[in-house]
Design a protein around this motif. Sequence first.
Motif, PDB file in Angstrom:
ATOM      1  N   TYR A 214       0.857  -1.180   0.000  1.00  0.00           N
ATOM      2  CA  TYR A 214       0.000   0.000   0.000  1.00  0.00           C
ATOM      3  C   TYR A 214       0.896   1.234   0.000  1.00  0.00           C
ATOM      4  CZ  TYR A 214      -4.448   2.319   1.243  1.00  0.00           C
ATOM      5  OH  TYR A 214      -5.590   3.069   1.251  1.00  0.00           O
ATOM      6  N   SER A 215       1.058   1.890  -1.143  1.00  0.00           N
ATOM      7  CA  SER A 215       1.975   3.017  -1.256  1.00  0.00           C
ATOM      8  C   SER A 215       1.393   4.291  -0.653  1.00  0.00           C
ATOM      9  CB  SER A 215       2.300   3.282  -2.736  1.00  0.00           C
ATOM     10  OG  SER A 215       1.161   3.781  -3.422  1.00  0.00           O
TER      11      SER A 215
ATOM     12  N   ASP B 180     -13.041   6.069  -5.067  1.00  0.00           N
ATOM     13  CA  ASP B 180     -12.649   4.677  -4.897  1.00  0.00           C
ATOM     14  C   ASP B 180     -11.768   4.589  -3.657  1.00  0.00           C
ATOM     15  OD1 ASP B 180     -11.961   2.039  -5.193  1.00  0.00           O
ATOM     16  OD2 ASP B 180     -11.596   2.194  -7.333  1.00  0.00           O
ATOM     17  N   THR B 181     -12.318   4.132  -2.545  1.00  0.00           N
ATOM     18  CA  THR B 181     -11.622   4.207  -1.260  1.00  0.00           C
ATOM     19  C   THR B 181     -10.955   2.911  -0.822  1.00  0.00           C
ATOM     20  OG1 THR B 181     -13.677   3.696  -0.065  1.00  0.00           O
ATOM     21  CG2 THR B 181     -13.183   6.019  -0.461  1.00  0.00           C
ATOM     22  N   CYS B 182     -11.025   1.857  -1.630  1.00  0.00           N
ATOM     23  CA  CYS B 182     -10.399   0.587  -1.256  1.00  0.00           C
ATOM     24  C   CYS B 182      -8.956   0.529  -1.736  1.00  0.00           C
ATOM     25  CB  CYS B 182     -11.153  -0.585  -1.869  1.00  0.00           C
ATOM     26  SG  CYS B 182     -12.776  -0.884  -1.164  1.00  0.00           S
ATOM     27  N   PRO B 183      -8.036   0.050  -0.921  1.00  0.00           N
ATOM     28  CA  PRO B 183      -6.672  -0.174  -1.402  1.00  0.00           C
ATOM     29  C   PRO B 183      -6.699  -1.162  -2.566  1.00  0.00           C
ATOM     30  CG  PRO B 183      -6.780  -0.339   0.996  1.00  0.00           C
ATOM     31  CD  PRO B 183      -8.184  -0.285   0.510  1.00  0.00           C
ATOM     32  N   SER B 184      -5.840  -0.950  -3.530  1.00  0.00           N
ATOM     33  CA  SER B 184      -5.831  -1.814  -4.710  1.00  0.00           C
ATOM     34  C   SER B 184      -5.589  -3.278  -4.338  1.00  0.00           C
ATOM     35  CB  SER B 184      -4.764  -1.340  -5.688  1.00  0.00           C
ATOM     36  OG  SER B 184      -3.472  -1.407  -5.092  1.00  0.00           O
ATOM     37  N   TYR B 185      -4.794  -3.496  -3.296  1.00  0.00           N
ATOM     38  CA  TYR B 185      -4.478  -4.862  -2.919  1.00  0.00           C
ATOM     39  C   TYR B 185      -5.709  -5.602  -2.411  1.00  0.00           C
ATOM     40  CZ  TYR B 185      -0.962  -8.423  -2.100  1.00  0.00           C
ATOM     41  OH  TYR B 185      -0.199  -9.561  -2.185  1.00  0.00           O
ATOM     42  N   VAL B 186      -6.620  -4.867  -1.763  1.00  0.00           N
ATOM     43  CA  VAL B 186      -7.875  -5.455  -1.297  1.00  0.00           C
ATOM     44  C   VAL B 186      -8.729  -5.857  -2.504  1.00  0.00           C
ATOM     45  CG1 VAL B 186     -10.029  -4.991  -0.042  1.00  0.00           C
ATOM     46  CG2 VAL B 186      -7.840  -4.178   0.869  1.00  0.00           C
TER      47      VAL B 186
ATOM     48  N   GLU C 127       1.755 -14.241  -1.912  1.00  0.00           N
ATOM     49  CA  GLU C 127       2.914 -14.516  -2.746  1.00  0.00           C
ATOM     50  C   GLU C 127       2.482 -14.966  -4.141  1.00  0.00           C
ATOM     51  OE1 GLU C 127       2.471 -15.742   0.325  1.00  0.00           O
ATOM     52  OE2 GLU C 127       3.933 -14.457   1.378  1.00  0.00           O
ATOM     53  N   GLU C 128       1.471 -15.810  -4.208  1.00  0.00           N
ATOM     54  CA  GLU C 128       0.997 -16.319  -5.501  1.00  0.00           C
ATOM     55  C   GLU C 128       0.324 -15.227  -6.335  1.00  0.00           C
ATOM     56  OE1 GLU C 128       0.078 -20.839  -3.824  1.00  0.00           O
ATOM     57  OE2 GLU C 128      -1.519 -19.358  -3.993  1.00  0.00           O
ATOM     58  N   ARG C 129      -0.128 -14.195  -5.677  1.00  0.00           N
ATOM     59  CA  ARG C 129      -0.801 -13.084  -6.359  1.00  0.00           C
ATOM     60  C   ARG C 129       0.189 -12.162  -7.075  1.00  0.00           C
ATOM     61  NH1 ARG C 129      -3.582 -12.221  -2.077  1.00  0.00           N
ATOM     62  NH2 ARG C 129      -5.346 -13.543  -2.632  1.00  0.00           N
ATOM     63  N   ALA C 130       1.474 -12.342  -6.833  1.00  0.00           N
ATOM     64  CA  ALA C 130       2.516 -11.430  -7.320  1.00  0.00           C
ATOM     65  C   ALA C 130       2.492 -11.149  -8.822  1.00  0.00           C
ATOM     66  CB  ALA C 130       3.895 -11.945  -6.902  1.00  0.00           C
ATOM     67  N   PRO C 131       2.172 -12.118  -9.702  1.00  0.00           N
ATOM     68  CA  PRO C 131       2.249 -11.811 -11.140  1.00  0.00           C
ATOM     69  C   PRO C 131       1.145 -10.892 -11.657  1.00  0.00           C
ATOM     70  CG  PRO C 131       2.366 -14.185 -10.720  1.00  0.00           C
ATOM     71  CD  PRO C 131       1.929 -13.530  -9.466  1.00  0.00           C
ATOM     72  N   PHE C 132       0.126 -10.629 -10.835  1.00  0.00           N
ATOM     73  CA  PHE C 132      -1.052  -9.951 -11.349  1.00  0.00           C
ATOM     74  C   PHE C 132      -1.131  -8.463 -10.968  1.00  0.00           C
ATOM     75  CE2 PHE C 132      -2.317 -14.444 -10.837  1.00  0.00           C
ATOM     76  CZ  PHE C 132      -2.627 -14.731 -12.155  1.00  0.00           C
ATOM     77  N   CYS C 133      -1.795  -7.719 -11.824  1.00  0.00           N
ATOM     78  CA  CYS C 133      -2.065  -6.301 -11.583  1.00  0.00           C
ATOM     79  C   CYS C 133      -3.523  -6.037 -11.964  1.00  0.00           C
ATOM     80  CB  CYS C 133      -1.138  -5.420 -12.423  1.00  0.00           C
ATOM     81  SG  CYS C 133      -1.178  -5.790 -14.201  1.00  0.00           S
ATOM     82  N   LEU C 134      -4.023  -4.868 -11.581  1.00  0.00           N
ATOM     83  CA  LEU C 134      -5.414  -4.515 -11.893  1.00  0.00           C
ATOM     84  C   LEU C 134      -5.510  -3.868 -13.261  1.00  0.00           C
ATOM     85  CD1 LEU C 134      -6.543  -3.019  -8.456  1.00  0.00           C
ATOM     86  CD2 LEU C 134      -7.108  -5.279  -9.382  1.00  0.00           C
ATOM     87  N   ARG C 135      -6.461  -4.307 -14.045  1.00  0.00           N
ATOM     88  CA  ARG C 135      -6.703  -3.664 -15.333  1.00  0.00           C
ATOM     89  C   ARG C 135      -7.724  -2.556 -15.123  1.00  0.00           C
ATOM     90  NH1 ARG C 135      -8.914  -6.084 -21.125  1.00  0.00           N
ATOM     91  NH2 ARG C 135      -8.885  -4.094 -22.176  1.00  0.00           N
TER      92      ARG C 135
ATOM     93  N   LEU D 196      -1.752 -10.018 -16.182  1.00  0.00           N
ATOM     94  CA  LEU D 196      -0.358 -10.262 -15.841  1.00  0.00           C
ATOM     95  C   LEU D 196       0.441  -8.984 -16.048  1.00  0.00           C
ATOM     96  CD1 LEU D 196       0.129 -13.660 -17.666  1.00  0.00           C
ATOM     97  CD2 LEU D 196       0.141 -13.315 -15.197  1.00  0.00           C
ATOM     98  N   GLY D 197       1.337  -8.665 -15.120  1.00  0.00           N
ATOM     99  CA  GLY D 197       2.189  -7.506 -15.301  1.00  0.00           C
ATOM    100  C   GLY D 197       2.545  -6.815 -14.008  1.00  0.00           C
ATOM    101  N   LYS D 198       3.517  -5.901 -14.092  1.00  0.00           N
ATOM    102  CA  LYS D 198       3.946  -5.140 -12.922  1.00  0.00           C
ATOM    103  C   LYS D 198       2.899  -4.093 -12.562  1.00  0.00           C
ATOM    104  CE  LYS D 198       8.921  -5.683 -13.665  1.00  0.00           C
ATOM    105  NZ  LYS D 198      10.222  -4.969 -13.847  1.00  0.00           N
ATOM    106  N   ARG D 199       2.838  -3.795 -11.251  1.00  0.00           N
ATOM    107  CA  ARG D 199       1.860  -2.815 -10.758  1.00  0.00           C
ATOM    108  C   ARG D 199       2.494  -1.447 -10.604  1.00  0.00           C
ATOM    109  NH1 ARG D 199       1.054  -6.630  -5.761  1.00  0.00           N
ATOM    110  NH2 ARG D 199       0.409  -8.522  -6.874  1.00  0.00           N
ATOM    111  N   ASP D 200       1.681  -0.396 -10.835  1.00  0.00           N
ATOM    112  CA  ASP D 200       2.137   0.956 -10.545  1.00  0.00           C
ATOM    113  C   ASP D 200       1.788   1.292  -9.092  1.00  0.00           C
ATOM    114  OD1 ASP D 200      -0.584   1.555 -10.427  1.00  0.00           O
ATOM    115  OD2 ASP D 200      -0.602   2.715 -12.290  1.00  0.00           O
ATOM    116  N   SER D 201       1.881   2.553  -8.719  1.00  0.00           N
ATOM    117  CA  SER D 201       1.632   2.955  -7.333  1.00  0.00           C
ATOM    118  C   SER D 201       0.190   2.750  -6.898  1.00  0.00           C
ATOM    119  CB  SER D 201       1.991   4.442  -7.151  1.00  0.00           C
ATOM    120  OG  SER D 201       3.364   4.654  -7.415  1.00  0.00           O
ATOM    121  N   TYR D 202      -0.697   2.566  -7.864  1.00  0.00           N
ATOM    122  CA  TYR D 202      -2.115   2.355  -7.544  1.00  0.00           C
ATOM    123  C   TYR D 202      -2.537   0.906  -7.761  1.00  0.00           C
ATOM    124  CZ  TYR D 202      -1.953   7.427  -7.905  1.00  0.00           C
ATOM    125  OH  TYR D 202      -1.610   8.753  -7.751  1.00  0.00           O
ATOM    126  N   GLY D 203      -1.568   0.017  -7.930  1.00  0.00           N
ATOM    127  CA  GLY D 203      -1.876  -1.389  -8.119  1.00  0.00           C
ATOM    128  C   GLY D 203      -2.338  -1.735  -9.513  1.00  0.00           C
ATOM    129  N   ARG D 204      -2.359  -0.734 -10.410  1.00  0.00           N
ATOM    130  CA  ARG D 204      -2.793  -0.974 -11.778  1.00  0.00           C
ATOM    131  C   ARG D 204      -1.609  -1.451 -12.621  1.00  0.00           C
ATOM    132  NH1 ARG D 204      -5.808   4.905 -12.076  1.00  0.00           N
ATOM    133  NH2 ARG D 204      -7.495   4.422 -10.603  1.00  0.00           N
TER     134      ARG D 204
END
Length: 204
Positions: A50-51, A63-69, A81-89, A102-110
């Motif tokens: 959570y940045s 949108d008040t939920c942390p992206s990780y939630v 740990e298994e969730r690591a490869p995924f990001c939010l579209r 699949l992909g790296k996340r930015d500061s907002y989990g996207r």
Amino acid sequence: MRTFILSLLATLGIATAANSAEPTFCTTRISGQDVPMAYDKDEASLQDNYSMREILFTRWGRDTCPSYVVLRSLTPGLTDEERAPFCLRYDKESDSTIGHDLGKRDSYGRCEQPSKSVCQRVNQTKNAAVAMTGAAARGTVRGLRALPDGSGAVIISGSSSYISSALTAIGGGASAVAASPVLLTGAAVSVVAVGGTVYACREG
């Protein structure tokens, strides 16, 4: 008597008001709809994902939920740990999350890179994931490889016909995934086996 009751509740796994944390409620937008969620804001693994930028964004935004939630809600069968490869579209037009990719996340989990695909769970048994992981370890299927992020995930990418034939060749639970409508309706597809779950990621 009070000690006995508290002991009984603890044995049964029933949390008492004295030792249970109150959940934090939030709202996120998924596919253009507001979705209520709840989480433990003091959870250690949440803090690790959570940045500060996201904390400020969710405090003042709609949108008040942390992206990780949100990501957890979309991948309920996985560990952190298994969730690591995924990001939010994220979809600008609807101003909402429309799935995960699949992909790296930015500061907002996207997804850092513009995302073109949405991942969908296609098998909930461990058999398919174990078969794919074993095939990757033995190097018996061309293009099937382990992701270098510590998640334990393996991935195979290509046309739907290539992936279907590769999964059929692996056999067992993996061959059942080969007949998934998600695979058959997409041209370019990535299939990810992580934990006990298999996801098909294709342009949505």
